[in-house]
Design an enzyme around this catalytic site. Sequence first.
Site, PDB file in Angstrom:
ATOM      1  N   GLY A 298      -2.185  -6.883  -7.969  1.00  0.00           N
ATOM      2  CA  GLY A 298      -2.440  -7.447  -6.651  1.00  0.00           C
ATOM      3  C   GLY A 298      -2.187  -6.406  -5.586  1.00  0.00           C
ATOM      4  O   GLY A 298      -2.264  -5.197  -5.838  1.00  0.00           O
ATOM      5  N   SER A 299      -1.857  -6.868  -4.399  1.00  0.00           N
ATOM      6  CA  SER A 299      -1.746  -5.958  -3.257  1.00  0.00           C
ATOM      7  C   SER A 299      -0.397  -5.222  -3.258  1.00  0.00           C
ATOM      8  O   SER A 299       0.574  -5.673  -3.879  1.00  0.00           O
ATOM      9  CB  SER A 299      -1.874  -6.759  -1.966  1.00  0.00           C
TER      10      SER A 299
ATOM     11  N   ALA B  57       1.609  -5.027  -0.737  1.00  0.00           N
ATOM     12  CA  ALA B  57       2.631  -5.827  -0.039  1.00  0.00           C
ATOM     13  C   ALA B  57       3.296  -6.808  -1.011  1.00  0.00           C
ATOM     14  O   ALA B  57       4.532  -6.916  -1.053  1.00  0.00           O
ATOM     15  CB  ALA B  57       1.991  -6.582   1.122  1.00  0.00           C
ATOM     16  N   THR B  58       2.498  -7.494  -1.818  1.00  0.00           N
ATOM     17  CA  THR B  58       3.075  -8.447  -2.767  1.00  0.00           C
ATOM     18  C   THR B  58       3.814  -7.717  -3.881  1.00  0.00           C
ATOM     19  O   THR B  58       4.894  -8.134  -4.316  1.00  0.00           O
ATOM     20  CB  THR B  58       1.980  -9.354  -3.379  1.00  0.00           C
ATOM     21  N   GLY B  59       3.252  -6.615  -4.346  1.00  0.00           N
ATOM     22  CA  GLY B  59       3.878  -5.861  -5.436  1.00  0.00           C
ATOM     23  C   GLY B  59       5.277  -5.392  -5.060  1.00  0.00           C
ATOM     24  O   GLY B  59       6.222  -5.470  -5.856  1.00  0.00           O
TER      25      GLY B  59
ATOM     26  N   GLU C 293       0.203  -3.016 -10.688  1.00  0.00           N
ATOM     27  CA  GLU C 293      -1.112  -2.394 -10.488  1.00  0.00           C
ATOM     28  C   GLU C 293      -1.604  -2.856  -9.128  1.00  0.00           C
ATOM     29  O   GLU C 293      -1.964  -4.015  -8.948  1.00  0.00           O
ATOM     30  CB  GLU C 293      -2.080  -2.829 -11.581  1.00  0.00           C
TER      31      GLU C 293
ATOM     32  N   CYS D 250     -10.193  -2.489  -6.900  1.00  0.00           N
ATOM     33  CA  CYS D 250      -9.048  -1.637  -6.582  1.00  0.00           C
ATOM     34  C   CYS D 250      -9.489  -0.182  -6.527  1.00  0.00           C
ATOM     35  O   CYS D 250      -8.963   0.603  -5.757  1.00  0.00           O
ATOM     36  CB  CYS D 250      -7.945  -1.830  -7.605  1.00  0.00           C
TER      37      CYS D 250
HETATM   38  P1  NAD Z   1      -2.265 -10.600  -3.804  1.00  0.00           P
HETATM   39  O1  NAD Z   1      -1.143  -9.641  -3.767  1.00  0.00           O
HETATM   40  O2  NAD Z   1      -2.545 -11.410  -2.595  1.00  0.00           O
HETATM   41  O3  NAD Z   1      -2.055 -11.651  -4.989  1.00  0.00           O
HETATM   42  C1  NAD Z   1      -1.955 -11.254  -6.343  1.00  0.00           C
HETATM   43  C2  NAD Z   1      -1.273 -12.345  -7.126  1.00  0.00           C
HETATM   44  O4  NAD Z   1       0.073 -12.465  -6.687  1.00  0.00           O
HETATM   45  C3  NAD Z   1      -1.888 -13.736  -6.983  1.00  0.00           C
HETATM   46  O5  NAD Z   1      -1.861 -14.389  -8.220  1.00  0.00           O
HETATM   47  C4  NAD Z   1      -0.943 -14.414  -5.995  1.00  0.00           C
HETATM   48  O6  NAD Z   1      -0.934 -15.811  -6.103  1.00  0.00           O
HETATM   49  C5  NAD Z   1       0.383 -13.823  -6.405  1.00  0.00           C
HETATM   50  N1  NAD Z   1       1.409 -13.809  -5.372  1.00  0.00           N
HETATM   51  C6  NAD Z   1       1.268 -13.724  -4.026  1.00  0.00           C
HETATM   52  N2  NAD Z   1       2.479 -13.711  -3.414  1.00  0.00           N
HETATM   53  C7  NAD Z   1       3.397 -13.788  -4.412  1.00  0.00           C
HETATM   54  C8  NAD Z   1       4.832 -13.813  -4.417  1.00  0.00           C
HETATM   55  N3  NAD Z   1       5.545 -13.759  -3.302  1.00  0.00           N
HETATM   56  N4  NAD Z   1       5.453 -13.910  -5.621  1.00  0.00           N
HETATM   57  C9  NAD Z   1       4.746 -13.947  -6.768  1.00  0.00           C
HETATM   58  N5  NAD Z   1       3.400 -13.936  -6.809  1.00  0.00           N
HETATM   59  C10 NAD Z   1       2.730 -13.856  -5.653  1.00  0.00           C
HETATM   60  O7  NAD Z   1      -3.532  -9.764  -4.235  1.00  0.00           O
HETATM   61  P2  NAD Z   1      -5.043 -10.251  -4.443  1.00  0.00           P
HETATM   62  O8  NAD Z   1      -5.648 -10.540  -3.112  1.00  0.00           O
HETATM   63  O9  NAD Z   1      -5.108 -11.311  -5.481  1.00  0.00           O
HETATM   64  O10 NAD Z   1      -5.731  -8.961  -5.074  1.00  0.00           O
HETATM   65  C11 NAD Z   1      -6.237  -7.923  -4.298  1.00  0.00           C
HETATM   66  C12 NAD Z   1      -5.367  -6.699  -4.413  1.00  0.00           C
HETATM   67  O11 NAD Z   1      -5.167  -6.370  -5.783  1.00  0.00           O
HETATM   68  C13 NAD Z   1      -5.996  -5.477  -3.797  1.00  0.00           C
HETATM   69  O12 NAD Z   1      -5.020  -4.758  -3.100  1.00  0.00           O
HETATM   70  C14 NAD Z   1      -6.491  -4.691  -5.001  1.00  0.00           C
HETATM   71  O13 NAD Z   1      -6.642  -3.311  -4.786  1.00  0.00           O
HETATM   72  C15 NAD Z   1      -5.428  -4.996  -5.998  1.00  0.00           C
HETATM   73  N6  NAD Z   1      -5.883  -4.780  -7.377  1.00  0.00           N
HETATM   74  C16 NAD Z   1      -5.371  -3.723  -8.067  1.00  0.00           C
HETATM   75  C17 NAD Z   1      -5.818  -3.465  -9.360  1.00  0.00           C
HETATM   76  C18 NAD Z   1      -5.303  -2.292 -10.147  1.00  0.00           C
HETATM   77  O14 NAD Z   1      -5.584  -2.232 -11.335  1.00  0.00           O
HETATM   78  N7  NAD Z   1      -4.565  -1.360  -9.569  1.00  0.00           N
HETATM   79  C19 NAD Z   1      -6.784  -4.287  -9.926  1.00  0.00           C
HETATM   80  C20 NAD Z   1      -7.267  -5.359  -9.197  1.00  0.00           C
HETATM   81  C21 NAD Z   1      -6.806  -5.598  -7.910  1.00  0.00           C
END
Ligand code: NAD
Length: 455
Positions: free
Chosen positions: A205-206, A208-210, A227, A261
């Site tokens: 995910g993003s 910020a969340t990571g 990731e 990503c």
């Molecule tokens: P996101 O961070 O908004 O959400 C990702 C996941 O985290 C979702 O399932 C969401 O419900 C969960 N989440 C959100 N807040 C949380 C918290 N506080 N605690 C636990 N879980 C939580 O990201 P997104 O919008 O789903 O995805 C887009 C991002 O992912 C982009 O930044 C993209 O570049 C990245 N991404 C990276 C890769 C990679 O392999 N590096 C692959 C795909 C996407």
Amino acid sequence: MEIYNPANDRYLITIEEDTKDSVSEKFNRAKAALSTWNQTPLKKRMEIITQFKLLVDQEKEPLAEILTNETGKPITQSKNELKGLMGRIDFFLSETAKVLEEEIVSEKEALLCEKISKEPLGVIANISAWNYPYFVGSNVFIPALLTGNTVLYKPSEYATCTGIAINKLLHEAGVPEDVFLLILGAGQIGEELLKLTVDGVFFTGSYATGKKINEMVASHLTKVQLELGGKDPVYVCEDVNIKTAAASLADGAFYNNGQSCCSVERIYVHESIYDKFVETFTDEVKNFVIGDPMREKTYIGPLTRARQIEVLEAQIKDAISKGAKLLIGGKRIAQAGNYFEPTVITEVTHEMWVMQEESFGPIIGIQKVKDDSEAIALMNDTEYGLTAGVYTQDENRAKNILSQIHAGSVYWNCCDRVSPTLPWAGRGHSGMGCTLSHYGIETFLRLKAWHLKKP
Ligand code: NAD
């Protein structure tokens, strides 16, 4: 949780979310199922995953439609993703036995043997993104299951229907109900999952969340793998075939509406071909077919999340206020759904957000550079480090440049590409740890060191 189609804002379905209690109950089930699943012979686990692959293949048409309906991904790209999934599963099936093999390290002294064995981590929390749910999900749950872990899988709230379909097919294929458990909901439910003492957190995910997740699980001393996003640069040297490079990079920047990503997010072009490249690239973008993602010929559909449009508008406004030139696009398309015009911006600088912050949409900044050193400095001028590319006829020049770039994956004359045989490992704000390749299987295992002395 109500799900809407981002292509036309139509209501699709209401899904019952998990609760704090149901998450905890599922965790206990996953924990209890661990030893039986781990003791199931690898051959049997492989047969089950092979069956899953077969079921996905049989169901690929309806599965692609589900994905397109909930994310707006053009149907041909949804089908491509499912096709790509087949190759990833094949890779994991072919490699896992080798990775699991015990290693005899030393038998020097007649009576002492030293060996290393590998055991599953345990219960894996797999929190996933929506942009490639089959890829980013399977990179985790397939090797995790094959190596004997149990999995709590939380798909993104924007790819819930796909998560439900994956869950159903895995169980139909023979994965026991308590070995793979679906957790449904948004971020708050993800947080409930992280409060439990799982054995590994694998997040896509993003940034910020990571970052937040990393901080949350730190006190449990749990393995975390992240990731995250990217701001992936490409440098186009003066010796390229401009038409070929422009076509390749337009696809790399706009495939899946730029919501990858590893989308190309910044392009640097040698000054001697800059004008011609910009013109050719823009012509490519003008030819994209925008529209209903269910139509086979559509290349650009809606954005999955309406709120990303605000990010794009803010980046464009900021860039223009600092002197950038908007060549094409730049605004929302006035119709139902989250449509945004493919956008090309030139005269950009690194003072602009569009060259620093992940856009994750159909927008690209193109900047002129005078030589390789300037290109290298600009490519590295970011907190992210996922991928980077160079387009040139000169292999040595490409390798020399790419060896100086802070990124986990580097490309020569290609971009926006992932291979199951190579590690996928972001640096800096793009993450830590890796999936794919044999390292992406090992990551679901812990080592046991054996010191064996005969009596
Ligand atoms: P996101 O961070 O908004 O959400 C990702 C996941 O985290 C979702 O399932 C969401 O419900 C969960 N989440 C959100 N807040 C949380 C918290 N506080 N605690 C636990 N879980 C939580 O990201 P997104 O919008 O789903 O995805 C887009 C991002 O992912 C982009 O930044 C993209 O570049 C990245 N991404 C990276 C890769 C990679 O392999 N590096 C692959 C795909 C996407």
